[in-house]
Design an enzyme around this catalytic site. Structure first.
Site, short mmCIF file in Angstrom:
data_model
loop_
_atom_site.label_atom_id
_atom_site.label_comp_id
_atom_site.label_asym_id
_atom_site.label_seq_id
_atom_site.Cartn_x
_atom_site.Cartn_y
_atom_site.Cartn_z
N LYS A 50 11.49 -9.34 10.79
CA LYS A 50 11.39 -7.40 10.29
C LYS A 50 9.54 -7.55 9.69
O LYS A 50 8.76 -8.04 9.85
CB LYS A 50 12.24 -6.96 9.01
CG LYS A 50 11.84 -8.20 8.13
CD LYS A 50 13.16 -8.06 7.12
CE LYS A 50 13.14 -8.69 5.80
NZ LYS A 50 13.81 -9.14 4.82
N ARG A 145 22.16 -3.18 -3.15
CA ARG A 145 21.43 -2.68 -2.82
C ARG A 145 21.63 -2.13 -1.08
O ARG A 145 22.38 -1.03 -1.37
CB ARG A 145 20.14 -3.95 -2.03
CG ARG A 145 18.82 -3.13 -1.88
CD ARG A 145 17.94 -4.50 -1.58
NE ARG A 145 18.41 -5.40 -0.77
CZ ARG A 145 17.01 -6.13 0.43
NH1 ARG A 145 15.76 -6.23 -0.44
NH2 ARG A 145 17.71 -6.38 1.27
N TYR A 276 -18.14 -4.73 -8.91
CA TYR A 276 -17.36 -3.13 -10.23
C TYR A 276 -17.06 -3.42 -11.08
O TYR A 276 -16.08 -4.60 -11.37
CB TYR A 276 -16.68 -2.66 -9.11
CG TYR A 276 -16.98 -1.99 -7.86
CD1 TYR A 276 -17.78 -1.10 -7.76
CD2 TYR A 276 -16.49 -2.54 -6.59
CE1 TYR A 276 -18.43 0.49 -6.93
CE2 TYR A 276 -17.34 -1.67 -5.54
CZ TYR A 276 -17.81 -0.90 -5.53
OH TYR A 276 -18.46 -0.15 -4.47
N MET A 324 -13.58 -3.26 -1.48
CA MET A 324 -13.13 -3.34 0.16
C MET A 324 -13.31 -3.77 0.45
O MET A 324 -11.91 -4.06 1.20
CB MET A 324 -13.44 -1.12 -0.27
CG MET A 324 -12.30 -0.65 1.49
SD MET A 324 -12.72 0.77 2.20
CE MET A 324 -12.51 1.86 0.44
C1 LIG Z 1 14.42 -10.05 5.39
C2 LIG Z 1 15.62 -10.56 4.63
C3 LIG Z 1 16.12 -11.83 5.21
C4 LIG Z 1 14.84 -13.06 5.52
O1 LIG Z 1 14.48 -12.88 4.06
P1 LIG Z 1 13.63 -14.16 3.70
O2 LIG Z 1 14.03 -14.45 2.28
O3 LIG Z 1 12.41 -13.55 4.03
O4 LIG Z 1 14.12 -15.89 4.33
C5 LIG Z 1 17.88 -12.40 5.39
N1 LIG Z 1 18.50 -11.60 5.50
C6 LIG Z 1 17.96 -10.31 5.33
C7 LIG Z 1 19.08 -9.14 4.53
C8 LIG Z 1 16.81 -9.65 5.04
O5 LIG Z 1 16.66 -8.64 4.32
#
Ligand SMILES: *Cc1c(COP(=O)(O)O)cnc(C)c1O
Length: 381
Positions: A50, A145, A276, A324
């Site tokens: 992802k 979630r 800064y 930046m």
């Molecule tokens: C992002 C995610 C993972 C992977 O999590 P990591 O901590 O990066 O291994 C696995 N399952 C779901 C549902 C996720 O959203």
């Protein structure tokens, strides 16, 4: 000439990390089998790609994880890209589909989908697919979630099995996600809920992220005749899901290396300040370097004085506030450094991304995902 900053993505490091995780699971299966005589099998691996492979690029993820049993992501466009680039094994949509039109694409591209809410079951019930969709019905085992609450899960799963009878769904698996696999206390409570609510239901199972896969590989092993999948993400990129254990301790290699160069030097007198807000003031004569990297490149602005950084192969520290496009470093341990000296901000020859993240009060995940698109990418084998 462009600014001297670039990021290198190592496809072989991605492949190496996948092999490390696979080996870890094989060892767990061998020990568990030796211990109780059951023929435990290691789970299959969804490589989680992802967010454009945690900032490493979708094509790089597909290439690096060519040996994965499947790929998992959220974004439909990324899933289609993986299929179009020739990945033929399962592809899992971790949040499922968002509207009925997504289902047509999921069917056309042979995607597997999470089903986490009643609205998704309703959309499926109205679908008339030519090919059945493989799904994992998700349990909310405590993270709150995504997923069906424990008291709603049985009915949701039964409804999925009806849809399977009608030829709308193919394989129906069960899944959950851990909130604390990286922390003390770990997975026990959620695992207990998962077993209590879904134990005995047919179909494949998927529970573990990186932290659970590395620390509790045994919970994802498959009994003979069953199918189990783990979903590691961060560890496959060579970063750690743990605050108390670095990725190298598991034999993982960083796949992203952020590098730049010194573009200016300054000689400070005692009392002179840097950057800064004048956050750093020299207490003695100090030579500093200015590096072509700033928060607009994805380097965290909250990485203050003392954040580790490697200049000319030598570890030193960031001084003052990150701006930046630039940041300042202490050249005291690198007296020969000057304009053009290479700098490693994180990765193969620098500090780990997790060390930089910790200095900035965040986690490696965020820095990897936040790499800015203006940084030129080089991909190496
Ligand atoms: C992002 C995610 C993972 C992977 O999590 P990591 O901590 O990066 O291994 C696995 N399952 C779901 C549902 C996720 O959203």
């Amino acid at each position: 000439m462009p600014r001297p900053i670039s990021v290198t993505i190592s496809v072989s490091a991605l492949a190496h990390n996948l092999a490390v995780v696979r080996q870890h699971l094989h060892q767990a299966a061998a020990s568990a089998s030796a211990a109780d005589g059951t023929q435990w099998a290691p789970p299959a691996i969804w490589a989680v790609i992802k967010a454009h492979s945690y900032g490493h690029g979708t094509p790089q993820g597909v290439q690096g994880f060519a040996q994965a049993d499947g790929l998992a992501m959220l974004d439909l466009a990324e899933a289609l890209e993986c299929r179009e680039s020739g990945f033929s094994r399962p592809i899992l949509l971790l949040e499922g589909f968002f509207e009925p039109g997504d289902l047509e694409l999921a069917e056309q591209y042979r995607l597997t989908s999470v089903v986490h809410c009643r609205e998704q079951l309703d959309m499926l019930a109205r679908a008339r697919p030519a090919r059945a969709l493989d799904v994992f019905v998700k349990l909310n085992s405590g993270m709150n979630r995504l997923g069906f609450a424990p008291d709603a899960y049985g009915a949701a799963h039964a409804r999925a099995l009806e849809l399977q009878q009608q030829g709308i769904l193919g394989s129906v698996g069960r899944m959950t996600h851990f909130a604390n696999a990286d922390a003390p206390g770990g997975v026990a409570r959620q695992l207990e809920v998962f077993e209590r609510v879904t134990g005995g239901l047919p179909g494949p199972v998927s529970i573990s992220n990186s932290a659970a896969t590395l620390r509790y590989p045994e919970i994802a092993l498959a009994r003979p005749g069953t199918e189990s999948w783990v979903r590691p993400g961060i560890c496959l990129y060579g970063a750690s899901p743990f605050a108390d254990a670095d990725a190298a301790s598991f034999g993982l290699k960083p796949a992203m290396s952020l590098r730049s160069r010194i573009i200016a030097t300054q000689q400070l007198r005692a009392g002179d300040a840097v950057g800064y807000g004048s956050l750093y003031t020299a207490d003695a004569p100090t030579r500093i370097g200015v590096v072509a990297c700033g928060y607009a490149d994805g380097y965290p602005r909250h990485a203050g004085t003392g954040t580790p950084i490697v200049v000319g192969g030598i570890r030193t520290r960031v001084l003052g506030r990150v701006s930046m496009d630039m940041l300042a470093v202490d050249l005291t341990p690198v007296p020969d450094a000057g304009i053009g000296t290479p700098v490693s901000l994180w990765g193969a020859d620098g500090p780990s991304v997790d060390e930089v993240a910790q200095a900035a009060g965040t986690i490696g995940y965020e820095l990897l995902c936040a790499l800015a698109t203006r940084v030129p990418v080089r991909t190496t084998a």
